[in-house]
Design a protein around this motif. Structure first.
Motif, PDB file in Angstrom:
ATOM      1  N   LEU A  18       1.025  -1.249  -0.090  1.00  0.00           N
ATOM      2  CA  LEU A  18      -0.092   0.360  -0.103  1.00  0.00           C
ATOM      3  C   LEU A  18       0.625   1.148  -0.074  1.00  0.00           C
ATOM      4  N   THR A  19       2.086   1.289   0.912  1.00  0.00           N
ATOM      5  CA  THR A  19       2.807   1.979   0.924  1.00  0.00           C
ATOM      6  C   THR A  19       3.483   2.273  -0.430  1.00  0.00           C
ATOM      7  N   ILE A  20       4.021   1.760  -1.289  1.00  0.00           N
ATOM      8  CA  ILE A  20       4.522   1.757  -2.947  1.00  0.00           C
ATOM      9  C   ILE A  20       4.252   2.612  -3.331  1.00  0.00           C
ATOM     10  N   ILE A  21       2.392   1.738  -3.678  1.00  0.00           N
ATOM     11  CA  ILE A  21       1.076   2.531  -4.380  1.00  0.00           C
ATOM     12  C   ILE A  21       1.067   4.040  -4.345  1.00  0.00           C
ATOM     13  N   HIS A  22       0.843   4.143  -3.021  1.00  0.00           N
ATOM     14  CA  HIS A  22       0.385   5.479  -2.458  1.00  0.00           C
ATOM     15  C   HIS A  22       1.343   6.319  -3.122  1.00  0.00           C
ATOM     16  N   ARG A  23       2.965   6.446  -2.760  1.00  0.00           N
ATOM     17  CA  ARG A  23       4.486   6.856  -2.492  1.00  0.00           C
ATOM     18  C   ARG A  23       4.156   6.808  -4.045  1.00  0.00           C
ATOM     19  N   ALA A  24       4.266   5.926  -5.262  1.00  0.00           N
ATOM     20  CA  ALA A  24       3.972   6.028  -6.894  1.00  0.00           C
ATOM     21  C   ALA A  24       2.737   6.699  -7.881  1.00  0.00           C
ATOM     22  N   LYS A  25       1.616   6.714  -6.788  1.00  0.00           N
ATOM     23  CA  LYS A  25       0.331   6.777  -7.080  1.00  0.00           C
ATOM     24  C   LYS A  25      -0.182   6.401  -8.830  1.00  0.00           C
ATOM     25  N   THR A  26       0.129   4.877  -8.647  1.00  0.00           N
ATOM     26  CA  THR A  26      -0.170   3.985  -9.574  1.00  0.00           C
ATOM     27  C   THR A  26       0.008   2.739  -8.934  1.00  0.00           C
ATOM     28  N   GLY A  27      -0.943   1.734  -8.942  1.00  0.00           N
ATOM     29  CA  GLY A  27      -0.862  -0.158  -9.393  1.00  0.00           C
ATOM     30  C   GLY A  27      -1.796  -0.586  -9.161  1.00  0.00           C
ATOM     31  N   HIS A  28      -1.880  -2.121  -8.395  1.00  0.00           N
ATOM     32  CA  HIS A  28      -3.590  -2.758  -8.873  1.00  0.00           C
ATOM     33  C   HIS A  28      -3.392  -3.132  -7.855  1.00  0.00           C
ATOM     34  N   THR A  29      -4.632  -2.205  -6.776  1.00  0.00           N
ATOM     35  CA  THR A  29      -4.197  -2.383  -4.910  1.00  0.00           C
ATOM     36  C   THR A  29      -5.069  -3.488  -4.859  1.00  0.00           C
ATOM     37  N   GLY A  30      -6.221  -4.053  -5.274  1.00  0.00           N
ATOM     38  CA  GLY A  30      -7.193  -4.974  -4.865  1.00  0.00           C
ATOM     39  C   GLY A  30      -6.729  -6.103  -5.741  1.00  0.00           C
ATOM     40  N   GLY A  31      -6.280  -6.801  -6.320  1.00  0.00           N
ATOM     41  CA  GLY A  31      -5.760  -8.210  -6.914  1.00  0.00           C
ATOM     42  C   GLY A  31      -4.191  -8.348  -5.619  1.00  0.00           C
ATOM     43  N   SER A  32      -3.091  -7.110  -5.716  1.00  0.00           N
ATOM     44  CA  SER A  32      -1.931  -7.052  -5.215  1.00  0.00           C
ATOM     45  C   SER A  32      -2.659  -8.237  -3.634  1.00  0.00           C
ATOM     46  N   LEU A  33      -3.670  -7.132  -2.901  1.00  0.00           N
ATOM     47  CA  LEU A  33      -4.120  -7.437  -1.771  1.00  0.00           C
ATOM     48  C   LEU A  33      -4.730  -8.563  -1.702  1.00  0.00           C
ATOM     49  N   SER A  34      -5.360  -9.515  -2.392  1.00  0.00           N
ATOM     50  CA  SER A  34      -6.513 -10.818  -2.353  1.00  0.00           C
ATOM     51  C   SER A  34      -4.898 -11.873  -2.805  1.00  0.00           C
ATOM     52  N   ASN A  35      -4.116 -11.453  -3.135  1.00  0.00           N
ATOM     53  CA  ASN A  35      -3.069 -12.351  -3.344  1.00  0.00           C
ATOM     54  C   ASN A  35      -1.994 -12.596  -2.151  1.00  0.00           C
ATOM     55  N   THR A  36      -1.998 -11.729  -1.343  1.00  0.00           N
ATOM     56  CA  THR A  36      -0.355 -11.516  -0.292  1.00  0.00           C
ATOM     57  C   THR A  36      -0.569 -12.621   0.410  1.00  0.00           C
ATOM     58  N   LEU A  88      12.909  -0.340  -3.113  1.00  0.00           N
ATOM     59  CA  LEU A  88      10.750  -0.222  -3.581  1.00  0.00           C
ATOM     60  C   LEU A  88      10.958   1.532  -3.515  1.00  0.00           C
ATOM     61  N   THR A  89      11.904   2.310  -3.165  1.00  0.00           N
ATOM     62  CA  THR A  89      10.883   3.473  -3.265  1.00  0.00           C
ATOM     63  C   THR A  89      10.532   4.160  -4.584  1.00  0.00           C
ATOM     64  N   THR A  90      11.731   2.799  -5.463  1.00  0.00           N
ATOM     65  CA  THR A  90      11.203   3.515  -6.638  1.00  0.00           C
ATOM     66  C   THR A  90      10.980   2.349  -7.554  1.00  0.00           C
ATOM     67  N   TYR A  91       9.734   2.323  -7.039  1.00  0.00           N
ATOM     68  CA  TYR A  91       8.346   1.690  -7.998  1.00  0.00           C
ATOM     69  C   TYR A  91       7.733   2.550  -8.747  1.00  0.00           C
ATOM     70  N   SER A  92       7.474   2.448  -9.630  1.00  0.00           N
ATOM     71  CA  SER A  92       7.398   2.759 -11.007  1.00  0.00           C
ATOM     72  C   SER A  92       7.575   4.581 -10.892  1.00  0.00           C
ATOM     73  N   GLN A  93       8.374   4.303 -10.420  1.00  0.00           N
ATOM     74  CA  GLN A  93       9.923   5.698 -10.924  1.00  0.00           C
ATOM     75  C   GLN A  93      10.053   5.782 -12.506  1.00  0.00           C
ATOM     76  N   PHE A  94      10.687   6.863 -12.987  1.00  0.00           N
ATOM     77  CA  PHE A  94      10.947   6.379 -14.121  1.00  0.00           C
ATOM     78  C   PHE A  94      13.388   6.120 -14.150  1.00  0.00           C
ATOM     79  N   GLY A  95      13.160   4.577 -14.744  1.00  0.00           N
ATOM     80  CA  GLY A  95      14.767   4.203 -14.801  1.00  0.00           C
ATOM     81  C   GLY A  95      14.163   3.244 -14.394  1.00  0.00           C
ATOM     82  N   THR A  96      13.611   2.995 -13.287  1.00  0.00           N
ATOM     83  CA  THR A  96      13.335   1.844 -12.069  1.00  0.00           C
ATOM     84  C   THR A  96      13.235   0.228 -12.825  1.00  0.00           C
ATOM     85  N   ARG A  97      13.693  -1.017 -12.016  1.00  0.00           N
ATOM     86  CA  ARG A  97      13.691  -1.963 -12.339  1.00  0.00           C
ATOM     87  C   ARG A  97      12.020  -2.355 -12.108  1.00  0.00           C
TER      88      ARG A  97
END
Length: 281
Positions: A18-36, A88-97
């Motif tokens: 949730l923290t990395i999705i919030h920081r990146a302002k993008t992500g698939h929240t519902g499915g990631s929570l269901s598969n955790t 993890l702080t680079t999630y969905s940022q420019f140039g990240t893996r």
């Protein structure tokens, strides 16, 4: 880890994703929570892996065919040491893996995924290779339930049964919701268990958010020698966050500041309850 420790770990992973999705302002929240819970059971108890040697030939393979729900996987791989947790702080940022789908430039990722219906066919090939090379590794493939509308999955299902791949485990995150609504409204799937059984698979249906049930199912594989196994993991989309559970909009909704704080408070409370009951550190 014991059961309580695994439940605590799953709650911590939910907080991280949730923290990395919030920081990146993008992500698939519902499915990631269901598969955790599924991923926590696999990575911390079931799969034979070595984070210090991710290319080890005898490692079990995991393929996230529902690659859009990658945030839980990134958080688990970082927690296990496949790459530094700070990344993890680079999630969905420019140039990240750490992009929005699994990327095989990252240790621990077997293949790039995200185009639905591709993961199981490739998993069949991996499992067949293990059989023909005399290797002991197993292949676990996590699929979405909306993904079952892809015909390539059913071709792979036939092949897996034909080659008697009892080292292959398909898992369906059966949360009954996809991006455009209910799976049964978009493309009816039921009777889904019967279909997989008819295709020659050993089907095990469980509560996919119940850690005990997950461990029992995975530890028993293969129940039937000479057959691949399909674990029908019945889950709740948005699991662990009360206001996101079973809400279609949370498929890719990003929590705002207030929602993140509410979600983290709920998850911290669940950890505190588990810690008090089980003396989990």
């Amino acid at each position: 880890m014991n059961i309580r420790e695994l439940k605590v770990k799953a709650a911590q992973i939910r907080m991280d994703l949730l923290t990395i999705i919030h920081r990146a302002k993008t992500g698939h929240t519902g499915g990631s929570l269901s598969n955790t819970d599924i991923l926590t059971a696999l990575y911390y108890d079931i799969m034979n892996i070595d984070p210090s040697n991710p290319g080890w030939e005898e490692r079990d393979r995991f393929i996230a065919s529902k690659g859009h729900s990658v945030e839980s996987l990134w958080c688990i791989l970082a927690d296990l040491g496949f790459f530094p947790k700070e990344e993890l702080t680079t999630y969905s940022q420019f140039g990240t893996r750490l992009i929005g789908h699994p990327n095989n430039k990252v240790p621990g990722i077997e293949m790039n995924t995200g185009a639905l219906g591709h993961g199981l066919p490739i998993s069949v090939g991996m499992a067949l290779a293990a059989k023909r090379d005399g290797r002991s590794y197993r292949v676990f493939c996590l699929m979405g339930d909306g993904e079952q509308a892809e015909g390539s999955n059913w071709e792979a299902a036939m092949a897996g049964a034909h080659y008697k791949l009892d080292n292959l485990v398909g898992i369906i995150d059966r949360n009954r919701l996809q991006i455009s609504g209910s799976t049964e409204d978009v493309m009816g799937l039921e009777p889904l268990e019967d279909k997989w059984t008819a295709f020659g698979w050993n089907v095990v249906s469980i509560d996919g958010n119940d850690m005990e049930a997950l461990l029992q199912a995975f530890r028993a594989i293969p129940e039937t020698v000479g057959k691949p196994t399909l674990v029908m993991a019945n889950t709740v989309k948005g699991k662990g966050v009360s206001f996101a559970e079973n809400v279609p909009a949370w498929h890719h909704h990003v929590p705002d500041d207030e929602q993140l704080e509410r979600a983290l408070t709920e998850l911290k409370a669940s950890i505190a309850e588990l810690t008090e009951e089980g003396q989990v550190r």
